[in-house]
Design an enzyme around this catalytic site. Sequence first.
Site, mmCIF file in Angstrom:
data_model
loop_
_atom_site.group_PDB
_atom_site.id
_atom_site.type_symbol
_atom_site.label_atom_id
_atom_site.label_comp_id
_atom_site.label_asym_id
_atom_site.label_seq_id
_atom_site.Cartn_x
_atom_site.Cartn_y
_atom_site.Cartn_z
ATOM 1 N N LYS A 23 -22.117 -5.125 15.191
ATOM 2 C CA LYS A 23 -21.708 -5.838 16.405
ATOM 3 C C LYS A 23 -22.941 -6.223 17.212
ATOM 4 C CE LYS A 23 -19.294 -5.072 20.732
ATOM 5 N NZ LYS A 23 -18.335 -4.297 21.515
ATOM 6 N N THR B 194 -28.540 -1.806 15.843
ATOM 7 C CA THR B 194 -28.384 -0.405 15.436
ATOM 8 C C THR B 194 -29.465 -0.047 14.419
ATOM 9 O OG1 THR B 194 -26.034 -0.624 15.830
ATOM 10 C CG2 THR B 194 -26.710 1.246 14.480
ATOM 11 N N GLU C 277 -30.057 2.264 12.152
ATOM 12 C CA GLU C 277 -29.732 2.525 10.743
ATOM 13 C C GLU C 277 -29.468 1.217 10.003
ATOM 14 O OE1 GLU C 277 -28.485 4.099 13.331
ATOM 15 O OE2 GLU C 277 -27.952 6.178 12.897
ATOM 16 N N GLY D 32 -16.408 -1.616 18.743
ATOM 17 C CA GLY D 32 -16.793 -1.301 17.362
ATOM 18 C C GLY D 32 -15.663 -0.640 16.589
ATOM 19 N N ARG D 33 -14.992 0.327 17.210
ATOM 20 C CA ARG D 33 -13.944 1.073 16.493
ATOM 21 C C ARG D 33 -12.640 0.304 16.408
ATOM 22 N NH1 ARG D 33 -15.889 3.279 20.959
ATOM 23 N NH2 ARG D 33 -14.614 3.727 22.792
ATOM 24 N N GLU E 43 -14.193 8.989 19.635
ATOM 25 C CA GLU E 43 -15.149 8.164 20.381
ATOM 26 C C GLU E 43 -14.446 7.528 21.583
ATOM 27 O OE1 GLU E 43 -17.284 4.515 18.767
ATOM 28 O OE2 GLU E 43 -18.930 5.948 18.695
ATOM 29 N N HIS F 59 -4.563 23.376 -0.555
ATOM 30 C CA HIS F 59 -5.264 24.382 -1.360
ATOM 31 C C HIS F 59 -6.603 24.757 -0.755
ATOM 32 C CE1 HIS F 59 -2.291 24.079 -4.585
ATOM 33 N NE2 HIS F 59 -2.223 22.800 -4.225
ATOM 34 N N LYS G 44 -29.728 8.911 20.208
ATOM 35 C CA LYS G 44 -30.436 7.752 19.636
ATOM 36 C C LYS G 44 -31.810 7.601 20.280
ATOM 37 C CE LYS G 44 -26.558 4.567 18.934
ATOM 38 N NZ LYS G 44 -26.052 3.243 19.312
HETATM 39 O O1 LIG Z 1 -21.778 -2.434 14.977
HETATM 40 P P1 LIG Z 1 -22.949 -1.817 15.614
HETATM 41 O O2 LIG Z 1 -23.389 -2.536 16.852
HETATM 42 O O3 LIG Z 1 -24.095 -1.692 14.619
HETATM 43 O O4 LIG Z 1 -22.563 -0.381 16.060
HETATM 44 C C1 LIG Z 1 -22.212 0.624 15.155
HETATM 45 C C2 LIG Z 1 -21.695 1.859 15.855
HETATM 46 O O5 LIG Z 1 -22.759 2.444 16.552
HETATM 47 C C3 LIG Z 1 -22.651 2.981 17.833
HETATM 48 O O6 LIG Z 1 -23.446 4.128 17.887
HETATM 49 C C4 LIG Z 1 -21.279 3.235 18.394
HETATM 50 O O7 LIG Z 1 -21.102 4.574 18.749
HETATM 51 C C5 LIG Z 1 -20.160 2.824 17.497
HETATM 52 O O8 LIG Z 1 -19.041 2.564 18.310
HETATM 53 C C6 LIG Z 1 -20.486 1.587 16.717
HETATM 54 O O9 LIG Z 1 -19.382 1.230 15.936
#
Ligand SMILES: O=P(O)(O)OC[C@H]1O[C@H](O)[C@H](O)[C@@H](O)[C@@H]1O
Length: 550
Positions: A216, A220, A222, A277-278, A363, A394, A516
């Site tokens: 989004k 981010t 990662e 995002g979610r 979240e 189990h 972060k």
């Molecule tokens: O889609 P992005 O901007 O890369 O974000 C990815 C994710 O990272 C963040 O840390 C939020 O906590 C999430 O709500 C989000 O979905």
Amino acid sequence: MSFSLASTLPAWQALQNHYENVGKHLVLRDLFDKDSSRFNKLSHTFNGLKEEDGPIFFDFSKNLITEETVKLLVQLAKEANVEGLRDSLFNGDHINFTEGRAVYHPALRNLSDKPMKVNGEDVMPGVRSVLKHMKEFSDAIRSGTWKGYTGKPIKSIVNIGIGGSDLGPVMVTEALKPYGKQDMELHFVSNIDGTHLAEALNKCDPETTLFLIASKTFTTAETCTNAQSAKDWFLSQAKDPAHVAKHFAALSTNEKEVTAFGIDSANMFEFSDWVGGRYSVWSAIGLSVALYIGFENFEAFLGGAHAMDNYFRSTPLEENIPALAALISIWYSDFFGAQTHLVAPYDQYMHRFPAYLQQLSMESNGKAITRSGDMVNYTTGKILWGEPGTNSQHSFFQLVHQGTKLIPADFLIPIESHNPIDNNKHHRMLFSNFAAQTEALMLGKTPAEVKAEGAADEIVPHKTFVGNRPSNSIIAKKITPASLGALISFYEWVTFTEGAVWNINSFDQFGVELGKKLAKNVLSQLDAEGKVNDHDASTNGLINLFKTGF
Ligand SMILES: O=P(O)(O)OC[C@H]1O[C@H](O)[C@H](O)[C@@H](O)[C@@H]1O
């Protein structure tokens, strides 16, 4: 009525009394014995789907509730103005007030011709145009008319994204595998752990691989790092950066960063900041889903969610299935002191469903400050967890049956299996376990029953089950794109209603920021010479250990 703490509402006080006088004394066995219509009274059918997809049945009767409890809970929702917040959401108001944004993901699945406005502007033309782009693109990839840089069709899709840009696509493509294109290989890379990317790339050929960079924000850490490494891997063979256009697409709201990364804006699938995002699997973030199951199925998925939206929006609280599920959950959290909520899908394809719901619920509602800025004096966001049945039986079900904690649970199953092998024997066994578990949780096993089976006196307490453990049973006709869409939307509205009653903002996520920021600082220290000494002793010790090794 305006309020800050939900605990000050008259209905909250009434529920407190009701819990003390009635709730904590309720015995499910007795409730069923006393009222032969309990099952009918406390179960509901969602009829909003087409015949091949629905209905979905929700049985709330195995809960520690009476009709009076439901009445009081509905009253609580009314006093907390759940309906008002719901209307504001659908009105496009900026109910995510801490970020100054609307919460408008229902627009993404608005398959009707009705306009939906944010800031006075109809967002639907934009939504439809992205959907059209997704259709053209997914058709071209699936049919093989889209060719890679050496003229070969695309065989592997690698979605690079994390959080909401990963969990939805992973969960939905897994859940809808029977609808997937059999010869299309899907990989999801989310973790910054190099292993995740390395393992996916090992199985891919640059000539036939399409990367979807799903983010989004497109900032981010990662995702940006994984995307850069994927691009390096691709260019180490393809050489010419012009070939990137055939192999990389971006799913994002941030055009500037997408272009800076080197992705052609023609390969960018946009959405807006009013999509959290979610809640983004319904947006361009769902492109991997559309590629895998085909656009028509993706549209059916949206349609199922849209049907649940319409239902939630128009059904009185007394009858409103997501609202009731949320209220019952609040009853356990805030009056019985339950800390967790188990979700057990009896459907192997839905094995990532609990993980998906974890982000959605935790979240959204892992907050302690009300919309008016006060610290709550009651429990909010439950710890959601789960694994598919029968496997979970189990492993951790021992604790659910005989442990010391109250664990409200959702059991979920389709009537029709996609794999009715052995004359449907497997599915009949699966269903028998589904039904038996909720029955066992409720009935338990008395010492007399254990004794009657011949257990030695000293063993009797160990084999006794207290019982009276509540559960919801959710039965779908079949897990189809539409019914899955409706189920996800159901849980979204459960989450919404809980947050509305607790009076927290379910739509920001500042809680993920601090870690972060600190990680950035640590990373720069890992790259610098010498030992660190500006953290606490534990953190210094750990960082220095990594720098020097054992
Ligand atoms: O889609 P992005 O901007 O890369 O974000 C990815 C994710 O990272 C963040 O840390 C939020 O906590 C999430 O709500 C989000 O979905």
